[in-house]
Design a protein around this motif. Structure first.
Motif, mmCIF file in Angstrom:
data_model
loop_
_atom_site.group_PDB
_atom_site.id
_atom_site.type_symbol
_atom_site.label_atom_id
_atom_site.label_comp_id
_atom_site.label_asym_id
_atom_site.label_seq_id
_atom_site.Cartn_x
_atom_site.Cartn_y
_atom_site.Cartn_z
ATOM 1 N N ARG A 101 0.832 -1.209 0.000
ATOM 2 C CA ARG A 101 0.000 0.000 0.000
ATOM 3 C C ARG A 101 0.861 1.252 0.000
ATOM 4 N NH1 ARG A 101 -4.140 -0.385 4.787
ATOM 5 N NH2 ARG A 101 -2.141 0.078 5.663
ATOM 6 N N ALA B 161 0.996 4.013 -2.877
ATOM 7 C CA ALA B 161 0.665 5.413 -2.594
ATOM 8 C C ALA B 161 1.713 6.348 -3.173
ATOM 9 C CB ALA B 161 0.533 5.622 -1.092
ATOM 10 N N TRP C 2 0.873 8.917 -6.193
ATOM 11 C CA TRP C 2 0.737 10.220 -5.583
ATOM 12 C C TRP C 2 0.968 11.326 -6.605
ATOM 13 C CZ3 TRP C 2 4.429 14.119 -4.174
ATOM 14 C CH2 TRP C 2 3.893 15.103 -3.349
#
Length: 77
Positions: A68, A72, A76
């Protein structure tokens, strides 16, 4: 390339996944923008720190959490 473009492309840059024209524009921007140079260095330091955590104590990191976190950073913007 502006600063926002650089931020959006940093993971591809560090993964050596940019096409040659985009990489050249990225490098040209870095040659002219000290704040982005600092940002890239901070990003490298963060990635290195996370990698050392994973290497030094893999039993403490949940693999799902690691995925995760990596996702991210990749996604992002």
């Amino acid at each position: 390339m502006d600063c926002q473009d650089l931020v959006e492309l940093i993971t591809a840059y560090l993964d050596d996944a940019l096409d040659e024209p985009t990489r050249r524009r990225f490098d040209e921007h870095l040659a002219e923008c000290d704040p982005c140079v600092a940002y890239v260095e901070q990003f490298k330091t963060t990635v290195g720190s996370l990698a050392s955590l994973h290497t030094d104590a893999p039993q403490q990191l949940n693999p799902d959490f690691t995925l995760r976190l990596l996702s991210a950073f990749r996604d992002w913007k």
